[in-house]
Scaffold this motif. Structure first.
Motif, mmCIF file in Angstrom:
data_model
loop_
_atom_site.group_PDB
_atom_site.id
_atom_site.type_symbol
_atom_site.label_atom_id
_atom_site.label_comp_id
_atom_site.label_asym_id
_atom_site.label_seq_id
_atom_site.Cartn_x
_atom_site.Cartn_y
_atom_site.Cartn_z
ATOM 1 N N PHE A 58 0.814 -1.210 0.000
ATOM 2 C CA PHE A 58 0.000 0.000 0.000
ATOM 3 C C PHE A 58 0.849 1.263 0.000
ATOM 4 C CE2 PHE A 58 -3.327 -2.991 0.877
ATOM 5 C CZ PHE A 58 -4.411 -2.443 0.207
ATOM 6 N N ASP A 59 2.068 1.190 0.529
ATOM 7 C CA ASP A 59 2.975 2.338 0.487
ATOM 8 C C ASP A 59 3.418 2.657 -0.937
ATOM 9 O OD1 ASP A 59 2.840 2.644 3.217
ATOM 10 O OD2 ASP A 59 4.790 1.695 3.621
ATOM 11 N N HIS A 60 3.267 1.691 -1.851
ATOM 12 C CA HIS A 60 3.700 1.884 -3.228
ATOM 13 C C HIS A 60 2.554 2.257 -4.177
ATOM 14 C CE1 HIS A 60 7.197 -0.299 -1.684
ATOM 15 N NE2 HIS A 60 7.852 0.406 -2.588
ATOM 16 N N MET A 61 1.368 2.460 -3.652
ATOM 17 C CA MET A 61 0.248 2.830 -4.528
ATOM 18 C C MET A 61 -0.334 4.161 -4.099
ATOM 19 S SD MET A 61 -2.982 0.418 -3.361
ATOM 20 C CE MET A 61 -2.168 -1.099 -3.673
ATOM 21 N N CYS A 62 -1.085 4.742 -4.979
ATOM 22 C CA CYS A 62 -1.748 6.005 -4.688
ATOM 23 C C CYS A 62 -2.690 5.824 -3.497
ATOM 24 C CB CYS A 62 -2.535 6.473 -5.903
ATOM 25 S SG CYS A 62 -3.490 7.975 -5.593
ATOM 26 N N ALA A 63 -2.602 6.733 -2.537
ATOM 27 C CA ALA A 63 -3.437 6.661 -1.342
ATOM 28 C C ALA A 63 -4.926 6.694 -1.685
ATOM 29 C CB ALA A 63 -3.080 7.801 -0.393
ATOM 30 N N MET A 64 -5.267 7.355 -2.779
ATOM 31 C CA MET A 64 -6.679 7.442 -3.178
ATOM 32 C C MET A 64 -7.226 6.091 -3.648
ATOM 33 S SD MET A 64 -6.857 11.077 -5.183
ATOM 34 C CE MET A 64 -8.635 11.083 -5.314
ATOM 35 N N VAL A 87 -9.688 11.000 0.450
ATOM 36 C CA VAL A 87 -8.276 10.799 0.783
ATOM 37 C C VAL A 87 -7.440 11.578 -0.224
ATOM 38 C CG1 VAL A 87 -6.427 9.079 0.940
ATOM 39 C CG2 VAL A 87 -8.723 8.524 1.770
ATOM 40 N N GLN A 88 -6.413 12.245 0.276
ATOM 41 C CA GLN A 88 -5.563 13.046 -0.589
ATOM 42 C C GLN A 88 -4.614 12.161 -1.389
ATOM 43 O OE1 GLN A 88 -5.809 16.458 -1.063
ATOM 44 N NE2 GLN A 88 -7.675 16.048 0.096
ATOM 45 N N CYS A 89 -4.427 12.499 -2.642
ATOM 46 C CA CYS A 89 -3.497 11.797 -3.521
ATOM 47 C C CYS A 89 -2.073 12.040 -3.033
ATOM 48 C CB CYS A 89 -3.655 12.322 -4.949
ATOM 49 S SG CYS A 89 -2.473 11.603 -6.108
ATOM 50 N N ASN A 90 -1.244 11.007 -3.101
ATOM 51 C CA ASN A 90 0.159 11.155 -2.715
ATOM 52 C C ASN A 90 1.097 10.850 -3.894
ATOM 53 O OD1 ASN A 90 -0.394 8.427 -2.771
ATOM 54 N ND2 ASN A 90 0.769 7.938 -0.941
ATOM 55 N N CYS A 91 0.582 11.058 -5.098
ATOM 56 C CA CYS A 91 1.390 10.849 -6.311
ATOM 57 C C CYS A 91 2.252 12.082 -6.580
ATOM 58 C CB CYS A 91 0.474 10.566 -7.501
ATOM 59 S SG CYS A 91 -0.461 9.030 -7.322
ATOM 60 N N LEU A 92 2.817 12.172 -7.756
ATOM 61 C CA LEU A 92 3.665 13.307 -8.121
ATOM 62 C C LEU A 92 2.856 14.597 -8.136
ATOM 63 C CD1 LEU A 92 5.625 11.762 -11.119
ATOM 64 C CD2 LEU A 92 6.495 12.198 -8.813
ATOM 65 N N PRO A 93 3.332 15.608 -7.431
ATOM 66 C CA PRO A 93 2.612 16.884 -7.424
ATOM 67 C C PRO A 93 2.433 17.435 -8.846
ATOM 68 C CG PRO A 93 4.369 16.879 -5.790
ATOM 69 C CD PRO A 93 4.538 15.635 -6.626
ATOM 70 N N GLY A 94 1.225 17.902 -9.142
ATOM 71 C CA GLY A 94 0.937 18.484 -10.442
ATOM 72 C C GLY A 94 0.702 17.451 -11.539
ATOM 73 N N MET A 144 -1.182 14.514 -10.926
ATOM 74 C CA MET A 144 -2.159 13.584 -10.392
ATOM 75 C C MET A 144 -3.317 13.367 -11.360
ATOM 76 S SD MET A 144 -2.141 15.039 -6.528
ATOM 77 C CE MET A 144 -1.842 16.747 -6.938
ATOM 78 N N THR A 145 -3.528 12.117 -11.698
ATOM 79 C CA THR A 145 -4.662 11.755 -12.553
ATOM 80 C C THR A 145 -5.643 10.888 -11.782
ATOM 81 O OG1 THR A 145 -3.484 9.830 -13.381
ATOM 82 C CG2 THR A 145 -3.270 11.876 -14.652
ATOM 83 N N CYS A 146 -5.377 10.656 -10.521
ATOM 84 C CA CYS A 146 -6.190 9.758 -9.712
ATOM 85 C C CYS A 146 -7.643 10.217 -9.631
ATOM 86 C CB CYS A 146 -5.634 9.672 -8.284
ATOM 87 S SG CYS A 146 -3.897 9.264 -8.251
ATOM 88 N N GLU A 147 -7.838 11.525 -9.475
ATOM 89 C CA GLU A 147 -9.184 12.049 -9.320
ATOM 90 C C GLU A 147 -10.010 11.801 -10.576
ATOM 91 O OE1 GLU A 147 -8.778 16.104 -8.079
ATOM 92 O OE2 GLU A 147 -7.727 15.541 -6.256
ATOM 93 N N GLU A 148 -9.378 11.767 -11.732
ATOM 94 C CA GLU A 148 -10.077 11.532 -12.985
ATOM 95 C C GLU A 148 -10.600 10.097 -13.049
ATOM 96 O OE1 GLU A 148 -7.132 12.397 -15.900
ATOM 97 O OE2 GLU A 148 -6.869 14.449 -15.203
ATOM 98 N N ASP A 149 -9.890 9.177 -12.384
ATOM 99 C CA ASP A 149 -10.222 7.737 -12.441
ATOM 100 C C ASP A 149 -11.332 7.348 -11.468
ATOM 101 O OD1 ASP A 149 -8.203 7.539 -14.253
ATOM 102 O OD2 ASP A 149 -6.744 6.718 -12.847
ATOM 103 N N ARG A 150 -11.668 8.206 -10.533
ATOM 104 C CA ARG A 150 -12.629 7.846 -9.496
ATOM 105 C C ARG A 150 -14.033 7.789 -9.995
ATOM 106 N NH1 ARG A 150 -10.693 7.455 -4.399
ATOM 107 N NH2 ARG A 150 -12.547 7.991 -3.306
#
Length: 147
Positions: free
Chosen positions: A88-94, A132-139, A141-147
């Motif tokens: 889980f430390d290696h994946m996006c927190a979202m 939950v806040q994304c912890n990927c590379l700042p600027g 982040m595509t995680c929110e698009e996938d939700r």
């Protein structure tokens, strides 16, 4: 016991550790026979994996003469928790919640497991954020698009 967080175990080593945890302590011959039956592995494959686990500090050899006995130095539950935390430390927190949900859907769970999970989730829900806040590379982040 040593801290399981300090021992990285490969997939093949996990199979050997599961056998050793199940047996509690074992001779190399018992372990070799078990791994041959379970995995179809040769003697040398099991010996190699056992020696790697000894070098990593996950298993210890008892005795100075043959037959040696081997026993686990890291606990099974602690090792599983450390491996899960590492994953889980290696994946996006979202994505943690949906990943946990998928694991729950695809695994057989006892009624007591389910009751424990429900209790944990009810407790976590009291303080859970809306998102939950994304912890990927700042600027980037595509995680929110996938939700």
């Amino acid at each position: 016991m040593i801290d399981a967080k300090n021992v990285t175990i490969t997939d093949s080593e996990w199979e050997v550790m599961r056998a050793i945890w199940t047996m509690g302590s074992t001779t190399s011959r018992e372990l070799i026979d078990a791994m041959n039956e379970l995995q179809g592995w040769s003697d040398s494959t099991t010996k190699t994996l056992l020696h790697r686990l000894i070098k990593k500090g996950a298993v210890e050899q008892i005795g100075d003469s043959r037959p040696f006995t081997f026993k686990p130095v890291v606990g099974e539950k602690e090792s599983m928790s450390a491996a899960a935390d590492d994953l889980f430390d290696h994946m996006c927190a979202m994505r943690a919640g949906s990943t946990i949900a998928q694991v729950i859907k695809t695994r057989e769970l006892s009624k007591s497991d389910i009751a424990e999970l429900q209790q944990i989730l009810a407790e976590k829900a009291k303080d859970a954020p809306e998102m939950v806040q994304c912890n990927c590379l700042p600027g980037k982040m595509t995680c929110e698009e996938d939700r």
